[in-house]
Design an enzyme around this catalytic site. Structure first.
Site, short mmCIF file in Angstrom:
data_model
loop_
_atom_site.label_atom_id
_atom_site.label_comp_id
_atom_site.label_asym_id
_atom_site.label_seq_id
_atom_site.Cartn_x
_atom_site.Cartn_y
_atom_site.Cartn_z
N ASP A 45 41.69 39.28 37.52
CA ASP A 45 41.44 40.55 38.21
C ASP A 45 40.37 41.32 37.45
OD1 ASP A 45 42.61 42.61 40.29
OD2 ASP A 45 42.26 43.70 38.42
N TYR A 50 34.43 47.48 34.95
CA TYR A 50 34.89 46.98 33.65
C TYR A 50 33.72 46.43 32.82
CZ TYR A 50 39.46 46.98 36.09
OH TYR A 50 40.57 47.30 36.84
N LYS A 75 36.04 44.37 42.19
CA LYS A 75 36.22 45.63 42.93
C LYS A 75 34.91 46.41 43.01
CE LYS A 75 40.75 45.88 40.70
NZ LYS A 75 40.46 45.43 39.31
N HIS A 108 37.82 50.06 45.01
CA HIS A 108 38.56 50.36 43.78
C HIS A 108 39.41 51.64 43.89
CE1 HIS A 108 38.21 49.45 39.20
NE2 HIS A 108 39.37 50.02 39.45
N LEU A 190 52.61 47.02 32.26
CA LEU A 190 53.27 47.17 30.95
C LEU A 190 53.11 48.59 30.41
CD1 LEU A 190 52.19 43.70 29.46
CD2 LEU A 190 54.39 44.33 30.50
N LYS A 232 47.22 42.55 31.10
CA LYS A 232 46.05 42.36 30.24
C LYS A 232 46.52 42.25 28.79
CE LYS A 232 43.12 44.28 27.20
NZ LYS A 232 43.33 45.18 26.05
N SER A 233 45.94 41.33 28.06
CA SER A 233 46.09 41.31 26.61
C SER A 233 44.87 40.64 26.03
CB SER A 233 47.35 40.53 26.21
OG SER A 233 47.37 40.40 24.80
N ARG A 238 50.14 36.96 22.93
CA ARG A 238 50.63 37.74 24.08
C ARG A 238 50.11 37.18 25.40
NH1 ARG A 238 49.98 44.00 22.15
NH2 ARG A 238 51.98 44.20 21.06
N ASN A 242 52.84 36.34 28.15
CA ASN A 242 52.86 36.98 29.47
C ASN A 242 52.82 35.96 30.61
OD1 ASN A 242 52.88 39.39 28.10
ND2 ASN A 242 50.73 39.87 28.45
P1 NAD Z 1 48.88 46.69 31.22
O1 NAD Z 1 50.05 47.43 31.70
O2 NAD Z 1 48.68 45.25 31.56
O3 NAD Z 1 48.90 46.92 29.65
C1 NAD Z 1 48.01 46.30 28.80
C2 NAD Z 1 48.43 46.63 27.38
O4 NAD Z 1 49.79 46.26 27.17
C3 NAD Z 1 47.62 45.81 26.38
O5 NAD Z 1 46.45 46.47 26.03
C4 NAD Z 1 48.59 45.68 25.23
O6 NAD Z 1 48.46 46.79 24.42
C5 NAD Z 1 49.93 45.70 25.88
N1 NAD Z 1 50.53 44.35 26.01
C6 NAD Z 1 50.05 43.29 26.74
N2 NAD Z 1 50.88 42.24 26.63
C7 NAD Z 1 51.91 42.64 25.82
C8 NAD Z 1 53.08 42.00 25.33
N3 NAD Z 1 53.37 40.75 25.67
N4 NAD Z 1 53.90 42.70 24.52
C9 NAD Z 1 53.62 43.97 24.20
N5 NAD Z 1 52.53 44.64 24.63
C10 NAD Z 1 51.67 43.97 25.43
O7 NAD Z 1 47.61 47.58 31.61
P2 NAD Z 1 46.29 47.42 32.39
O8 NAD Z 1 45.34 46.52 31.68
O9 NAD Z 1 45.86 48.78 32.67
O10 NAD Z 1 46.71 46.75 33.79
C11 NAD Z 1 46.59 45.36 34.08
C12 NAD Z 1 45.37 45.09 34.94
O11 NAD Z 1 45.42 45.86 36.14
C13 NAD Z 1 44.04 45.52 34.32
O12 NAD Z 1 43.62 44.70 33.27
C14 NAD Z 1 43.16 45.52 35.53
O13 NAD Z 1 42.81 44.21 35.90
C15 NAD Z 1 44.10 46.15 36.56
N6 NAD Z 1 43.92 47.62 36.67
C16 NAD Z 1 43.47 48.13 37.85
C17 NAD Z 1 43.32 49.50 38.03
C18 NAD Z 1 42.86 50.01 39.34
O14 NAD Z 1 42.51 51.20 39.44
N7 NAD Z 1 42.84 49.21 40.37
C19 NAD Z 1 43.61 50.38 36.98
C20 NAD Z 1 44.06 49.84 35.78
C21 NAD Z 1 44.22 48.48 35.63
#
Ligand code: NAD
Length: 274
Positions: A45, A50, A75, A108, A190, A232-233, A238, A242
């Site tokens: 994604d 980004y 997006k 987006h 997360l 995302k990680s 991780r 995940n």
């Molecule tokens: P997320 O909820 O996936 O959180 C990511 C964070 O969680 C990481 O930076 C890390 O600190 C932590 N993490 C990851 N794996 C972990 C684990 N196993 N244990 C503990 N902590 C862990 O947040 P995100 O990246 O904002 O959301 C996921 C994806 O959604 C994004 O990468 C993107 O592709 C999408 N997104 C879209 C929008 C939108 O407006 N459409 C906005 C935000 C994100």
């Protein structure tokens, strides 16, 4: 490990678990996407905003895997909304990704103050018809934004990608989407780096009962709710953790416990406010 596929309203299917690229460092994207591919992810994604589409494209090319093995989403950012600009925006994204088409192209944000989302959607239909995107959808759309699209077009978005995590579960919007045949994708599952959803005490306790981490419990909960999710990680361990969410099953009582954690805490921006 086989990731379940979800059939979208246009007949295409999407792997229910993927990898999110928000805040993946530009210089590190190729390496991190390669780690994810090695771990088994095939659904990515991404987004123009980004700034890391090139790195993802390089990882896909370097994998040697056939294009059809991947499911790639990108997006359109709000400065490209309108009747014509989306055509240039998708061409530029495809160029950066090194691809002929994306599997899913999303608006987006609705950006209601510009009032261009429905015009943008008409351009998205043309992009789909030209084969530049297999499926088209939206992100951060509210009920009112979905209703406006339905008034202007008979094409129902394949997905709406919305903020969704234990403290913000968006039940009314998800019910509305289900009624319209729109699949829900979760962003920030997360906690979006704002809070650790996997460290909520109730989630930790469920994880202990299954011998898995709290993050794995949260991802499993979303999968069992039928939601498409792409955590995302940037850390190898991780990234693998995940993806390892198919070896256990949450009970109805455990699902209900997590449902009870919704306290309306939004961690991202409110789509109404721009
Ligand atoms: P997320 O909820 O996936 O959180 C990511 C964070 O969680 C990481 O930076 C890390 O600190 C932590 N993490 C990851 N794996 C972990 C684990 N196993 N244990 C503990 N902590 C862990 O947040 P995100 O990246 O904002 O959301 C996921 C994806 O959604 C994004 O990468 C993107 O592709 C999408 N997104 C879209 C929008 C939108 O407006 N459409 C906005 C935000 C994100």
């Amino acid at each position: 490990m086989t990731v379940p596929e979800i059939t979208l309203n246009d007949g295409h299917s999407i792997p229910q678990l993927g990898f999110g690229l928000f805040r993946v460092d530009v210089d590190e994207t190729q390496r991190i996407a390669e780690l994810a591919i090695e771990a088994g992810y095939r659904h990515f994604d991404d987004a123009k905003i980004y700034g890391n589409e090139e790195g993802l494209g390089r990882a896909i090319a370097a994998s040697g895997l056939p294009r059809e093995d991947f499911f790639i989403t990108t997006k359109l950012w709000q400065d490209d909304q309108g009747r014509e600009a989306p055509h240039r925006a998708i061409d530029a994204s495809l160029e950066r990704l090194g691809l002929d088409y994306v599997d899913l192209y999303l608006i987006h944000w609705p950006h209601p103050s510009d009032g261009l989302a429905a015009d943008t959607w008409l351009a998205f239909e043309e992009i789909r018809d030209a084969g530049r995107a297999r499926s088209i959808g939206v992100s951060n759309f509210r009920e009112v934004d979905l209703a406006e699209l339905a008034r202007r077009s008979s094409t129902v978005p394949a997905v709406n990608q919305i903020e969704l995590h234990p403290r913000f579960q968006q039940r009314p919007l998800r019910a509305e989407q289900e009624g319209r045949g729109i699949r829900t994708e979760a962003w920030g599952p997360l906690g979006h780096g704002r809070y650790a959803a996997g460290e909520l005490p109730e989630v930790v306790a469920i994880g202990e009962a299954h011998g898995v981490s709290g993050a794995q419990v949260v991802l499993r909960w979303l999968l069992q709710e039928g939601v498409i999710v792409f955590p995302k990680s940037s850390t190898a361990a991780r990234i693998r953790e995940n993806f390892d969410v198919f070896g256990f099953e949450l009970s109805d009582a455990e699902l209900a416990t997590i449902r009870g954690l919704d306290d309306g805490t939004r961690v991202g921006r409110d789509p109404a406010e721009n």
